[in-house]
Design a protein around this motif. Structure first.
Motif, PDB file in Angstrom:
ATOM      1  N   HIS A 134       0.812  -1.220   0.000  1.00 37.68           N
ATOM      2  CA  HIS A 134       0.000   0.000   0.000  1.00 37.68           C
ATOM      3  C   HIS A 134       0.849   1.275   0.000  1.00 37.68           C
ATOM      4  O   HIS A 134       1.698   1.451   0.854  1.00 37.68           O
ATOM      5  CB  HIS A 134      -0.947  -0.011   1.211  1.00 37.68           C
ATOM      6  CG  HIS A 134      -2.101   0.900   1.030  1.00 37.68           C
ATOM      7  ND1 HIS A 134      -2.282   2.039   1.783  1.00 37.68           N
ATOM      8  CD2 HIS A 134      -3.129   0.863   0.146  1.00 37.68           C
ATOM      9  CE1 HIS A 134      -3.384   2.655   1.379  1.00 37.68           C
ATOM     10  NE2 HIS A 134      -3.914   1.955   0.402  1.00 37.68           N
ATOM     11  N   ARG A 135       0.571   2.108  -1.005  1.00 35.08           N
ATOM     12  CA  ARG A 135       1.294   3.387  -1.184  1.00 35.08           C
ATOM     13  C   ARG A 135       2.809   3.203  -1.172  1.00 35.08           C
ATOM     14  O   ARG A 135       3.552   4.068  -0.681  1.00 35.08           O
ATOM     15  CB  ARG A 135       0.886   4.400  -0.116  1.00 35.08           C
ATOM     16  CG  ARG A 135      -0.571   4.794  -0.260  1.00 35.08           C
ATOM     17  CD  ARG A 135      -0.941   5.932   0.648  1.00 35.08           C
ATOM     18  NE  ARG A 135      -2.310   6.327   0.415  1.00 35.08           N
ATOM     19  CZ  ARG A 135      -3.127   6.758   1.365  1.00 35.08           C
ATOM     20  NH1 ARG A 135      -2.697   6.835   2.618  1.00 35.08           N
ATOM     21  NH2 ARG A 135      -4.344   7.125   1.075  1.00 35.08           N
ATOM     22  N   GLY A 136       3.245   2.062  -1.615  1.00 33.74           N
ATOM     23  CA  GLY A 136       4.678   1.822  -1.736  1.00 33.74           C
ATOM     24  C   GLY A 136       5.389   1.549  -0.424  1.00 33.74           C
ATOM     25  O   GLY A 136       6.485   0.997  -0.412  1.00 33.74           O
ATOM     26  N   ARG A 137       4.761   1.893   0.711  1.00 38.23           N
ATOM     27  CA  ARG A 137       5.433   1.744   2.015  1.00 38.23           C
ATOM     28  C   ARG A 137       4.802   0.651   2.871  1.00 38.23           C
ATOM     29  O   ARG A 137       5.380   0.203   3.850  1.00 38.23           O
ATOM     30  CB  ARG A 137       5.331   3.053   2.821  1.00 38.23           C
ATOM     31  CG  ARG A 137       6.048   4.247   2.241  1.00 38.23           C
ATOM     32  CD  ARG A 137       5.762   5.493   3.068  1.00 38.23           C
ATOM     33  NE  ARG A 137       4.552   6.173   2.593  1.00 38.23           N
ATOM     34  CZ  ARG A 137       3.439   6.301   3.285  1.00 38.23           C
ATOM     35  NH1 ARG A 137       3.354   5.815   4.494  1.00 38.23           N
ATOM     36  NH2 ARG A 137       2.404   6.933   2.772  1.00 38.23           N
ATOM     37  N   ALA A 139       0.825  -0.467   4.675  1.00 33.01           N
ATOM     38  CA  ALA A 139      -0.125   0.191   5.580  1.00 33.01           C
ATOM     39  C   ALA A 139       0.123  -0.252   7.020  1.00 33.01           C
ATOM     40  O   ALA A 139       0.805  -1.241   7.277  1.00 33.01           O
ATOM     41  CB  ALA A 139      -1.551  -0.155   5.154  1.00 33.01           C
ATOM     42  N   THR A 142      -4.752  -3.124   7.240  1.00 37.24           N
ATOM     43  CA  THR A 142      -5.585  -3.300   6.055  1.00 37.24           C
ATOM     44  C   THR A 142      -6.771  -4.178   6.445  1.00 37.24           C
ATOM     45  O   THR A 142      -6.600  -5.235   7.061  1.00 37.24           O
ATOM     46  CB  THR A 142      -4.793  -3.944   4.896  1.00 37.24           C
ATOM     47  OG1 THR A 142      -3.623  -3.161   4.667  1.00 37.24           O
ATOM     48  CG2 THR A 142      -5.619  -4.009   3.623  1.00 37.24           C
ATOM     49  N   ASP A 227      -1.523   4.985   8.102  1.00 34.63           N
ATOM     50  CA  ASP A 227      -2.192   4.617   6.865  1.00 34.63           C
ATOM     51  C   ASP A 227      -3.075   3.380   7.086  1.00 34.63           C
ATOM     52  O   ASP A 227      -2.578   2.317   7.439  1.00 34.63           O
ATOM     53  CB  ASP A 227      -1.092   4.331   5.827  1.00 34.63           C
ATOM     54  CG  ASP A 227      -1.639   4.027   4.461  1.00 34.63           C
ATOM     55  OD1 ASP A 227      -2.817   4.363   4.200  1.00 34.63           O
ATOM     56  OD2 ASP A 227      -0.887   3.451   3.651  1.00 34.63           O
ATOM     57  N   ALA A 229      -5.707   0.911   5.181  1.00 35.14           N
ATOM     58  CA  ALA A 229      -6.153   0.542   3.835  1.00 35.14           C
ATOM     59  C   ALA A 229      -7.357  -0.392   3.899  1.00 35.14           C
ATOM     60  O   ALA A 229      -7.616  -1.032   4.917  1.00 35.14           O
ATOM     61  CB  ALA A 229      -5.015  -0.134   3.081  1.00 35.14           C
TER      62      ALA A 229
END
Ligand code: UD1
Ligand code: CA
Length: 471
Positions: A134-137, A139, A142, A227, A229
């Motif tokens: 998620h978003r490259g980093r 989450a 999730t 974050d 998700a």
């Protein structure tokens, strides 16, 4: 299975299974209720194992010892760790019970519900992959969600105007607008373990049920700037939870109809009435086998090609060869039946019965720990227990192996080409040699030599058949 751990934090799984399941109205803990013949918890733990995590943790409480034994029936005790939740104060409290073991693991923690049995490993792998990517980093959390036509009873997913996660609201805490939301929380999540336990410490029980909700963790994380998700999944049934017996019966019917359909389309099995059979997921059935109504096939049973299984028969954990006919109303358990055998009607293979090819067992015949050799027959009203019967032997109507002396069980051995007369009592331990004959009504208490005829009570030798033949 895709390797979900590659280049990411290691994966651990935590299964929540401590609750009573009040809505089942049962004396048995909910996760011990059976679907497809196996406890609900075993469906979840087997699916978890398919992901090859570092460890599987199971939170137990209500009837915890029984839940532990159920899981260990399919697991090595090294592969599962049991955590006790002393009082069932909610799903958040259940996760918290594993704090000492997990808070410092710095792993990805997949949280599963012991009462969501149909979830597939592929879906969980997808969830973990989504979480890690998620978003490259990756989450902090999730959530697995699904849209249901009827979301009653589930926690609802509230999204903000941008469509991002805002919070989960439980049915009992939801207002009218929130109850209109169809997207629900499946009760399955991937968490960064450190962040999960930090947020969990802040969860309160000021809600309609006075419980510590795990569902408060995602919004606490979001408020802390983390974050969160959502992984929305397409198959509603897969995330269906079992909270009452009606839901359990729905899943049973669904699973069974999928199994039967697969047997027809993928394996070429015919069903006269597909809605009126019960076939376990683990059963293997061969091509051109025909299954009549009201047949139950349980466990890991295997049935060959071109067999016919008639009405009212139940087969459990047994292996059946090709071209076998099982007539009406038989019960066959933990047994083995060779090619081209005939069984029944109304026969009972009680356990560890072996019928070699072309053998026949007829009406009201019971077999226990008995091998019936190739081409041998026991056609009517017979009990064979702890017996070995050779090839092409005929067991007359009403024969009984008297295998129990009140204290111990004893064996009976019958050779090849033997004719056991009607109503013979074989008082074990006893042996009947090849080619021998027992007259009707014999009570055999001593070994019978090959090629001899015995008769009477107790049975005595009347003549040597080989001698009389040679005259
Ligand atoms: C839970 C979720 C809900 C979600 C639903 C999906 C919460 C607060 N709600 O509701 O948002 O839509 O699952 O199926 O999490 N358990 C324990 N200890 C406890 C309480 C529960 O181990 O103290 C276990 C139960 O044995 C069960 C699982 O957690 O396996 C879920 O508990 P349950 O009471 O069935 O939660 P739901 O009301 O279904
Ligand atoms: Ca539930």
């Amino acid at each position: 299975m895709a390797d979900v751990q590659e280049e990411h934090k290691m994966l651990d799984v935590l299964i929540l299974a401590a609750g009573l399941g009040t809505r089942m109205r049962s004396d048995l803990a909910k996760v011990l209720h059976r679907l497809d013949g196996r406890p609900l918890i075993n469906h979840v733990s087997r699916t978890a194992a398919a992901l090859a995590p570092q460890k599987i943790y199971v939170v137990i409480g209500h009837q915890g010892e029984d839940v532990r034994s159920a899981v260990l029936e399919e697991f090595d005790s090294n592969d599962a760790v049991f955590v006790e939740q002393k009082r069932q104060l909610g799903t958040g409290d259940a996760v918290n019970a594993a704090r000492d073991l997990l808070a410092n693991q710095d792993s990805t923690l997949l949280v599963l519900s012991g009462d969501v049995p149909m979830i597939r490993p592929e879906t969980l792998a997808g969830l973990v992959q989504h979480h890690h990517g998620h978003r490259g980093r990756g989450a902090a959390c999730t959530i697995l969600t699904v849209k249901l036509m009827d979301p009653t009873g589930y926690g609802r997913i509230v999204r903000n105007p941008e469509g991002l996660f805002e919070k989960i609201v439980e049915q009992k805490d939801a207002n009218e607008t929130e109850r209109q939301i169809h997207e629900i929380n499946a009760g399955i999540y991937a968490f960064d373990s450190t962040k999960l336990f930090d947020a969990l410490a802040k969860v309160q029980n000021d809600n309609a049920q006075g419980e510590y909700y795990l569902t408060d963790v995602p919004s606490l994380l979001r408020e802390a700037g983390e974050d969160v998700a959502i992984f929305q999944h397409g198959d509603a049934y897969e995330v269906e939870g079992v909270n009452n017996r009606a839901q359990l019966a729905d899943l049973e019917r669904l699973l069974n109809s999928r199994t039967v359909k697969r047997q027809m389309l993928d394996y070429g099995v015919s069903f006269i009435d597909p809605k009126n059979v019960y076939i376990s997921e683990g059963a293997k059935i061969g091509r051109d086998t025909v299954i009549h109504p009201n047949v139950t096939i349980e466990g890991e049973s295997e049935i060959g090609d071109g067999c016919t299984i008639h009405s009212g028969t139940r087969i459990t954990n047994s292996r059946i060869g090709h071209g076998v006919e099982i007539r009406d109303n038989c019960l066959i358990q933990d047994s083995e039946i060779g090619n081209s055998c005939t069984v029944g009607p109304m026969a009972h293979l009680r356990g560890h019965a072996v019928m070699r090819s072309n053998a026949k067992v007829g009406n009201f015949v019971e077999l226990k720990k008995t091998t019936l050799g190739s081409g041998s027959k026991a056609s009517h009203l017979t009990y064979l227990g702890d017996a070995t019967v050779g090839e092409n032997t005929n067991i007359g109507a009403g024969t009984v192996t008297c295998n129990y002396d009140g204290k111990n069980k004893h064996e009976t051995k019958i050779g090849d080409n033997v004719r056991i007369g009607s109503d013979t009592m074989l008082v074990a331990p006893v042996e009947v040699g090849d080619g021998a004959v027992t007259a009707a009504g014999s009570v055999v208490i001593e070994n019978v030599e090959a090629d001899s005829l015995v008769a009477g009570v107790p049975a005595k030798v009347k003549k040597k058949l080989s001698e009389s033949k040679s005259v």
